[in-house]
Design a protein around this motif. Structure first.
Motif, PDB file in Angstrom:
ATOM      1  N   PHE A   2     109.643  -8.209  29.448  1.00  0.00           N
ATOM      2  CA  PHE A   2     109.470  -6.343  29.988  1.00  0.00           C
ATOM      3  C   PHE A   2     111.465  -5.779  29.769  1.00  0.00           C
ATOM      4  CE2 PHE A   2     105.325  -7.336  30.731  1.00  0.00           C
ATOM      5  CZ  PHE A   2     104.523  -6.573  29.932  1.00  0.00           C
ATOM      6  N   THR A  16     101.979 -10.704  23.686  1.00  0.00           N
ATOM      7  CA  THR A  16     100.263 -10.715  23.991  1.00  0.00           C
ATOM      8  C   THR A  16      99.528 -12.134  23.765  1.00  0.00           C
ATOM      9  OG1 THR A  16      99.918  -8.708  21.931  1.00  0.00           O
ATOM     10  CG2 THR A  16      97.784  -9.653  22.575  1.00  0.00           C
ATOM     11  N   VAL A  26      97.372  -6.448  26.429  1.00  0.00           N
ATOM     12  CA  VAL A  26      97.947  -5.449  25.852  1.00  0.00           C
ATOM     13  C   VAL A  26      97.436  -4.521  24.154  1.00  0.00           C
ATOM     14  CG1 VAL A  26     100.427  -5.447  23.910  1.00  0.00           C
ATOM     15  CG2 VAL A  26     100.018  -7.633  26.013  1.00  0.00           C
ATOM     16  N   ASN A  55      97.109  -3.754  35.047  1.00  0.00           N
ATOM     17  CA  ASN A  55      98.011  -4.777  34.291  1.00  0.00           C
ATOM     18  C   ASN A  55      98.245  -4.766  32.921  1.00  0.00           C
ATOM     19  OD1 ASN A  55      95.613  -5.775  33.733  1.00  0.00           O
ATOM     20  ND2 ASN A  55      96.194  -7.763  34.454  1.00  0.00           N
ATOM     21  N   THR A  56      97.395  -3.429  32.258  1.00  0.00           N
ATOM     22  CA  THR A  56      97.429  -3.649  30.663  1.00  0.00           C
ATOM     23  C   THR A  56      99.035  -2.973  30.443  1.00  0.00           C
ATOM     24  OG1 THR A  56      95.412  -1.808  31.189  1.00  0.00           O
ATOM     25  CG2 THR A  56      96.553  -1.856  28.784  1.00  0.00           C
ATOM     26  N   VAL A  57      99.296  -3.371  29.459  1.00  0.00           N
ATOM     27  CA  VAL A  57     100.905  -3.146  29.050  1.00  0.00           C
ATOM     28  C   VAL A  57     100.634  -2.082  26.995  1.00  0.00           C
ATOM     29  CG1 VAL A  57     103.294  -4.260  28.074  1.00  0.00           C
ATOM     30  CG2 VAL A  57     101.615  -4.762  28.965  1.00  0.00           C
ATOM     31  N   ARG A  76     105.698   6.205  30.961  1.00  0.00           N
ATOM     32  CA  ARG A  76     106.176   5.617  31.771  1.00  0.00           C
ATOM     33  C   ARG A  76     105.383   6.760  33.440  1.00  0.00           C
ATOM     34  NH1 ARG A  76     111.451   2.409  29.916  1.00  0.00           N
ATOM     35  NH2 ARG A  76     109.915   1.178  28.762  1.00  0.00           N
ATOM     36  N   HIS A  82     101.251   1.597  34.812  1.00  0.00           N
ATOM     37  CA  HIS A  82     100.966   0.428  33.647  1.00  0.00           C
ATOM     38  C   HIS A  82     102.611   0.250  33.137  1.00  0.00           C
ATOM     39  CE1 HIS A  82      97.517   2.320  33.945  1.00  0.00           C
ATOM     40  NE2 HIS A  82      96.600   1.559  33.169  1.00  0.00           N
ATOM     41  N   LYS A  83     102.774  -0.761  31.912  1.00  0.00           N
ATOM     42  CA  LYS A  83     104.188  -1.587  31.341  1.00  0.00           C
ATOM     43  C   LYS A  83     104.125  -0.636  30.231  1.00  0.00           C
ATOM     44  CE  LYS A  83     105.563  -4.763  34.227  1.00  0.00           C
ATOM     45  NZ  LYS A  83     106.978  -4.247  34.694  1.00  0.00           N
ATOM     46  N   CYS A  84     104.754   0.294  29.375  1.00  0.00           N
ATOM     47  CA  CYS A  84     104.840   1.339  28.556  1.00  0.00           C
ATOM     48  C   CYS A  84     106.448   0.023  27.305  1.00  0.00           C
ATOM     49  CB  CYS A  84     105.562   2.115  28.934  1.00  0.00           C
ATOM     50  SG  CYS A  84     103.797   3.128  29.985  1.00  0.00           S
TER      51      CYS A  84
END
Length: 104
Positions: A2, A16, A26, A55-57, A76, A82-84
């Motif tokens: 990340f 993934t 993911v 925790n979804t990416v 973001r 979430h992570k983007c």
């Protein structure tokens, strides 16, 4: 993984696999209404995406990858829990028959 704002197709498949082992989802996000071949995608919808586990990416893609990389800060802000990430090269660099083989 990340530290970078964009992932290549190879990194997408590799990360993934790694993240699924940790129970992290993911999701590939279509921002141009043109789904990619041989992989599941969702259409960009901030409300529905915000309802997914924290925790979804999300990996965003467009035609070239430039627009989604430029808009990462916007995504973001819309999805702060979430992570983007952006897909490098976008739809133009997508190889539909690409496969990731386990190392021997």
């Amino acid at each position: 993984m990340f530290e970078k704002d964009e992932w290549t197709q190879q990194e997408l498949y590799k990360y993934t696999k790694e993240l699924e082992k940790e129970g992290i989802n993911v999701v590939l996000v279509d921002t141009i209404l043109k789904p990619l071949d041989n992989i599941e995608t969702i259409t960009y919808n901030p409300y529905e995406m915000s309802q997914m586990p924290e925790n979804t990416v999300f990996v965003f893609y467009c035609d070239t990858g430039k627009t989604t990389k430029e808009r990462l800060n916007f995504y973001r802000k819309k999805l702060p829990n979430h992570k983007c990430v952006s897909l490098r090269g976008g739809r133009g660099y997508w190889r539909p028959n690409y496969q990731l083989f386990d190392e021997m």
